[in-house]
Design an enzyme around this catalytic site. Structure first.
Site, short mmCIF file in Angstrom:
data_model
loop_
_atom_site.label_atom_id
_atom_site.label_comp_id
_atom_site.label_asym_id
_atom_site.label_seq_id
_atom_site.Cartn_x
_atom_site.Cartn_y
_atom_site.Cartn_z
N GLN A 71 0.76 -1.11 0.02
CA GLN A 71 0.03 0.04 0.06
C GLN A 71 0.82 1.31 -0.14
O GLN A 71 2.09 1.35 0.20
CB GLN A 71 -0.72 0.06 1.22
CG GLN A 71 -1.89 -1.03 1.28
CD GLN A 71 -3.13 -1.07 2.41
OE1 GLN A 71 -2.90 -1.57 3.33
NE2 GLN A 71 -3.87 0.02 2.06
N HIS A 72 0.21 2.34 -0.29
CA HIS A 72 0.55 3.79 -0.17
C HIS A 72 1.83 4.30 -1.13
O HIS A 72 2.15 5.41 -1.31
CB HIS A 72 1.31 3.90 1.18
CG HIS A 72 0.33 3.42 2.43
ND1 HIS A 72 -0.86 3.70 2.75
CD2 HIS A 72 0.75 2.36 3.33
CE1 HIS A 72 -1.27 2.96 3.52
NE2 HIS A 72 -0.23 2.27 4.13
N ASP A 228 -2.49 -4.82 0.31
CA ASP A 228 -2.33 -6.20 0.70
C ASP A 228 -2.93 -6.63 1.98
O ASP A 228 -3.20 -7.72 2.19
CB ASP A 228 -0.55 -6.14 0.98
CG ASP A 228 -0.32 -4.99 1.86
OD1 ASP A 228 -1.08 -4.01 2.34
OD2 ASP A 228 1.25 -4.81 2.09
#
EC number: 2.7.1.17
Length: 468
Positions: A71-72, A228
């Site tokens: 992520q991110h 995830d």
């Protein structure tokens, strides 16, 4: 047999699983490494995905594919769809001060919580975009679209070139800092705030089981993909009341829930899951490496460490495991500390027990935080490398105060992506009911005195080494 594929593009590697769409039975798998670093050219991820697919025997016979990913990560694209600069990963901390600036710019942590349920930290995409605007303004000017790792990889699989064909899902979008899981909508004003007035295109947020395109090679349906943690929850078939505790490099506590938390402390992020529900989540910086450090200190392997921990009570010995600073609570300068050391408890068994209890107490604090916000916490699903420790498994229910189920080890992110692909292919209202291996359930008598002792010394660890 109808086959589906799930892809996990994690920080360290890419994993591919091919499964029977009806039963979930594993047919074959493959993997490939990612380059190290916190700044990576996304093309390396595409190359690794191709290598992992080849290692899995190809996907020519697969009818649907979904991608789960870290992520991110910030991927900036120019007007032609080319990558503007290497992606900044979640664990790139150069944006820490940018996160602080963003919090102040909006009027404080509560304002961010009210807006999107997430208070910016270095990991969050919005903080990385502020860093870009302040440190690489030319790159920020060239940015015509911003997307996440799974968005970009799905786009690559489709062979599309138009920026308007980029898609994401609410699970991954909820970790950006400019999407609200409560309203299921972008806050483009916060995107503009992060980029100091710039408003690039954002991916369309697809439905949880939507077919977002077709793979350019053989025309397999493409599911929306997700982040995830949401993919792992989908693989585990986590339901309302289930808390997923993952002990890897870090420790992650998340819960599938109907509750949208509002936590101004920033400890619990109001993320979304991959099914239309919420996934409130918090992360501790210190996970399984706490066990690595104690095993090294005692000169034993992990199996022996577990034996030592189970052979003795801690008898007043407490380890506060902030070995690399800490994120929850937010104490980046903190160090680890041992308290209550006496002649009678200065044995390897006592130290091993204190290490396991300290690690579990930190995660139990996270579970308590979820409870305080109204999230159901009926049982824990324990996964990650730390779940291989017999001591962790046997002591977890006594520290957490609820039964702990330990599923068989697996590639949960890739498996969750595969289940999503099967869901998109079916067109059904709910994900397919796959056959899951029976989890081992651990139960035990709660030991609140361990938690109380840990809590009494946890606040003393402020960045200075302590031994007492």
């Amino acid at each position: 047999m109808t086959l589906v594929a799930g892809i996990d593009s994690s920080t360290q590697s890419c994993k591919v699983v091919v499964r029977d769409a009806e039963t979930g039975a594993l047919v074959r798998s493959g993997r490939a490494k990612h380059p190290p670093g916190t700044e990576v050219d996304p093309q390396h991820w595409a190359d690794a995905m191709a290598e992992a697919v080849a290692d899995a025997g190809g996907l020519d016979d697969v009818d649907a594919i979904s991608v789960g990913a870290q992520q991110h990560g910030m991927i900036c694209l120019d007007a032609e769809g080319s990558v503007v600069r290497p992606a900044l990963l979640w664990n790139d901390t150069r944006s820490a001060s940018s996160a602080t600036d963003l919090i102040d710019d909006l009027g404080g942590a509560q304002a961010w919580t009210d807006a999107v349920g997430v208070v910016p930290v270095a990991a969050i995409t919005a903080a990385k975009l502020r860093w870009l605007a302040d440190n690489e303004p030319d790159a920020a000017d060239r940015t015509a679209a911003v997307c996440l790792p799974h968005d970009w990889l799905t786009w690559q699989l489709s062979g599309a070139t138009g920026l308007d064909t980029l898609t994401t899902d609410r699970g991954d979008a909820s970790g950006t800092g400019y999407f609200s899981a409560a309203t299921n909508a972008y806050r483009t004003d916060l995107l503009s705030l992060a980029l100091r007035g710039r408003e690039p295109l954002l991916p369309r947020v697809a439905g949880p089981s939507e077919v977002v395109g077709r793979a350019s090679s053989k025309g397999a349906a493409l599911g929306p993909g997700t982040g995830d943690n949401a993919a792992a929850a989908l693989a585990l078939d986590a339901r309302d009341g289930d808390v997923v505790v993952s002990i890897g490099t870090s420790g992650v506590v998340s819960a599938v829930s109907t509750v949208t938390p509002n936590d101004a402390s920033g400890e619990v992020a109001a993320f979304a899951d991959a099914t239309g529900r919420q996934l409130p989540l918090l992360c501790t910086l210190n996970g399984a490496p706490v066990l690595d450090a104690m095993a090294k200190l005692l000169g034993v392997d992990h199996a022996r460490l577990a034996e030592l921990a189970l052979s003795s009570a801690s008898e007043g010995l407490v380890l506060v495991p902030f070995l690399e600073g800490e994120r929850t609570p937010n104490r980046p300068a903190a160090t680890g500390a041992i308290h209550g050391l006496r002649q009678h408890n200065s044995t390897p068994g006592h130290l091993a027990r204190a290490a396991v209890e300290g690690l579990l107490c930190g995660l139990a604090d996270g579970i308590d935080r979820l409870r305080h916000l109204g999230v159901r916490t009926d049982r824990v699903l324990l996964v990650g490398g730390g779940a291989r420790s017999r001591a962790i498994c046997e002591l977890a229910p006594t520290i957490f105060g609820v039964p702990v189920a330990v599923p068989e080890p697996g590639e949960y992110v890739a498996d969750g992506a595969a289940r999503q692909a099967a869901w998109a292919l079916s067109g059904d209202a709910e994900p397919p009911s796959w056959t899951h291996a029976t989890a081992t359930v651990y139960e035990g008598v709660a030991t609140p005195e361990i938690r109380d002792r840990y809590s009494s010394v946890r606040e003393l660890t402020d960045g200075s080494p302590l031994l007492g």
